[in-house]
Design a protein around this motif. Structure first.
Motif, PDB file in Angstrom:
ATOM      1  N   LEU A  59       0.833  -1.206   0.000  1.00  0.00           N
ATOM      2  CA  LEU A  59       0.000   0.000   0.000  1.00  0.00           C
ATOM      3  C   LEU A  59       0.867   1.254   0.000  1.00  0.00           C
ATOM      4  CD1 LEU A  59      -2.855  -0.930   2.517  1.00  0.00           C
ATOM      5  CD2 LEU A  59      -2.770  -1.260   0.025  1.00  0.00           C
ATOM      6  N   TYR A  60       1.895   1.260   0.840  1.00  0.00           N
ATOM      7  CA  TYR A  60       2.792   2.423   0.962  1.00  0.00           C
ATOM      8  C   TYR A  60       4.002   2.010   1.788  1.00  0.00           C
ATOM      9  CZ  TYR A  60       0.195   2.456   5.342  1.00  0.00           C
ATOM     10  OH  TYR A  60      -0.387   2.062   6.523  1.00  0.00           O
ATOM     11  N   GLY A  61       5.070   2.760   1.656  1.00  0.00           N
ATOM     12  CA  GLY A  61       6.260   2.527   2.466  1.00  0.00           C
ATOM     13  C   GLY A  61       6.362   3.597   3.544  1.00  0.00           C
ATOM     14  N   MET A  70      -7.288  -8.266  -1.798  1.00  0.00           N
ATOM     15  CA  MET A  70      -7.982  -7.186  -1.083  1.00  0.00           C
ATOM     16  C   MET A  70      -8.708  -6.301  -2.101  1.00  0.00           C
ATOM     17  SD  MET A  70      -6.497  -4.195   1.466  1.00  0.00           S
ATOM     18  CE  MET A  70      -6.508  -5.218   2.954  1.00  0.00           C
ATOM     19  N   SER A  71      -9.907  -5.862  -1.749  1.00  0.00           N
ATOM     20  CA  SER A  71     -10.676  -5.031  -2.670  1.00  0.00           C
ATOM     21  C   SER A  71      -9.967  -3.697  -2.929  1.00  0.00           C
ATOM     22  CB  SER A  71     -12.075  -4.765  -2.108  1.00  0.00           C
ATOM     23  OG  SER A  71     -12.020  -3.840  -1.036  1.00  0.00           O
ATOM     24  N   ALA A 106      -8.202  -1.084  -0.141  1.00  0.00           N
ATOM     25  CA  ALA A 106      -6.797  -0.689  -0.304  1.00  0.00           C
ATOM     26  C   ALA A 106      -6.693   0.828  -0.479  1.00  0.00           C
ATOM     27  CB  ALA A 106      -6.188  -1.403  -1.505  1.00  0.00           C
ATOM     28  N   TYR A 107      -7.609   1.396  -1.215  1.00  0.00           N
ATOM     29  CA  TYR A 107      -7.643   2.856  -1.435  1.00  0.00           C
ATOM     30  C   TYR A 107      -7.849   3.573  -0.099  1.00  0.00           C
ATOM     31  CZ  TYR A 107      -9.192   7.376  -3.360  1.00  0.00           C
ATOM     32  OH  TYR A 107      -9.326   8.715  -3.668  1.00  0.00           O
ATOM     33  N   LEU A 109       2.663  -2.283  -6.032  1.00  0.00           N
ATOM     34  CA  LEU A 109       1.593  -1.591  -5.321  1.00  0.00           C
ATOM     35  C   LEU A 109       0.228  -2.171  -5.695  1.00  0.00           C
ATOM     36  CD1 LEU A 109       2.829   2.092  -5.686  1.00  0.00           C
ATOM     37  CD2 LEU A 109       2.560   0.865  -3.531  1.00  0.00           C
ATOM     38  N   HIS A 110      -0.675  -2.166  -4.731  1.00  0.00           N
ATOM     39  CA  HIS A 110      -2.047  -2.619  -4.977  1.00  0.00           C
ATOM     40  C   HIS A 110      -2.740  -1.593  -5.883  1.00  0.00           C
ATOM     41  CE1 HIS A 110      -6.217  -3.752  -4.256  1.00  0.00           C
ATOM     42  NE2 HIS A 110      -5.801  -4.852  -3.645  1.00  0.00           N
TER      43      HIS A 110
END
Length: 325
Positions: free
Chosen positions: A114-116, A263-264, A268-269, A305-306
């Protein structure tokens, strides 16, 4: 009459869908010790996620290399992931060597980021009166190198080597993070390398029990690539009874929030949005997290990334690195 009935049916269906979308989502998440940024950030973020109808069931003190396997097989929704652990899984090396490259790559293919974010700084702590004034003085001694099968093993041995202490010249002790501080005080090892935010209350309390020294590495030393670290600094006088008269250079860990590819996009957003839009406030809530907003959200990310995360970043003007798509 039919039109009115149809209109009422459509309206009722719309209301039903809205109610469903407004329902809270429960997710599981794993993180490291509560005393580290890797534990503090997920704890703090959980309260913000709850306001976005995402309820986090957080398990602390976990071995993150094992958490990564749970993400890969779909038995865990989310976890903090060391960048090097993902690369090791993808190659079937390190703690995943027994499964081999083919199986490792297959499992890694189901992991998304998702992010670092920046983690904690390694503190190589000794008692100030034990004669260990620099890394090379720890030759023949016992050095804590993190939990069994953890990504920290490679990071800490690399830190020691950067300070002049080669891997085969000391006894590396492995134990769970949560037991390490007490084990050090009980004399089970001579150098305690813990992962803490600079200014940690845990280290401060340790120094009040007995003066400490923090072993440093040469200023400007860069960590080995692929281990998920960056240079860091621990100023002299950070802790109450710290023997150092000059700053100690060390390494800071990098992490990413990992999820399963299934994951949807909406979830994730939302998770990405909440982190990005509250990380500055998290730093205000807790000064030990005030460095989160200073780092790129792509730092330390080694998994793709998702799509939901990519959507958030692109909508908000971020240029997503091509190798993370």
């Amino acid at each position: 009459m039919f039109k009115k009935a149809l209109g009422k049916t459509i309206l009722a269906a719309s209301i039903g869908l809205s109610a469903m979308s407004a329902q809270a989502v429960d997710i599981s998440m794993e993180a490291a010790t509560a005393q580290s940024v890797v534990g503090l950030m997920p704890q703090t973020m959980a309260s913000y996620l709850s306001k976005a109808d995402v309820n986090v069931q957080l398990a602390m003190g976990q071995t993150l290399t094992k958490s990564l396997l749970k993400i890969a097989n779909g038995s865990l929704d989310s976890s903090v992931i060391p960048p090097g652990a993902y690369l090791a899984l993808k190659a079937g090396k390190g703690p995943y060597a027994k499964m081999g490259a083919e199986k490792g790559a297959e499992m890694a293919s189901s992991v998304r980021a998702l992010y670092g974010f920046p983690g904690s700084t390694y503190h190589a702590i000794t008692w100030a009166d034990n004669g260990i004034n620099e890394w090379k003085d720890a030759a023949g001694k016992r050095v804590y190198i993190g939990p069994p099968a953890g990504a920290a093993n490679a990071q800490i041995t690399s830190l020691a080597a950067a300070g002049g202490l080669e891997k085969d010249t000391y006894e590396g002790i492995k134990a769970p993070w949560g037991a390490a501080a007490q084990a050090f005080q009980d004399g089970q090892f001579d150098v305690y390398v813990g992962s803490f935010p600079v200014g940690s209350q845990v280290v401060a309390e340790l120094s009040l029990k007995r003066p400490i020294r923090i072993l440093g590495i040469p200023e400007g030393t860069l960590p080995k690539k692929g281990l998920g670290m960056e240079p860091a600094n621990i100023p002299a006088g950070t802790y109450p009874d710290q023997a150092n008269t000059s700053d100690s250079s060390s390494f800071l860990t990098l992490m990413f929030m990992g999820v399963n590819a299934s994951m949807s996009d909406d979830l994730a957003y939302t998770m990405t949005k909440v982190y990005m839009e509250t990380r500055e406030q998290m730093g205000k809530d807790n000064r030990l997290l005030n460095h989160l907003s200073k780092y790129s959200p792509f730092v330390g990310v080694t998994a793709p990334l998702h799509p939901g995360a990519i959507k958030y970043f692109e909508e908000n003007g971020f240029t997503v690195p091509a190798d993370l798509k």
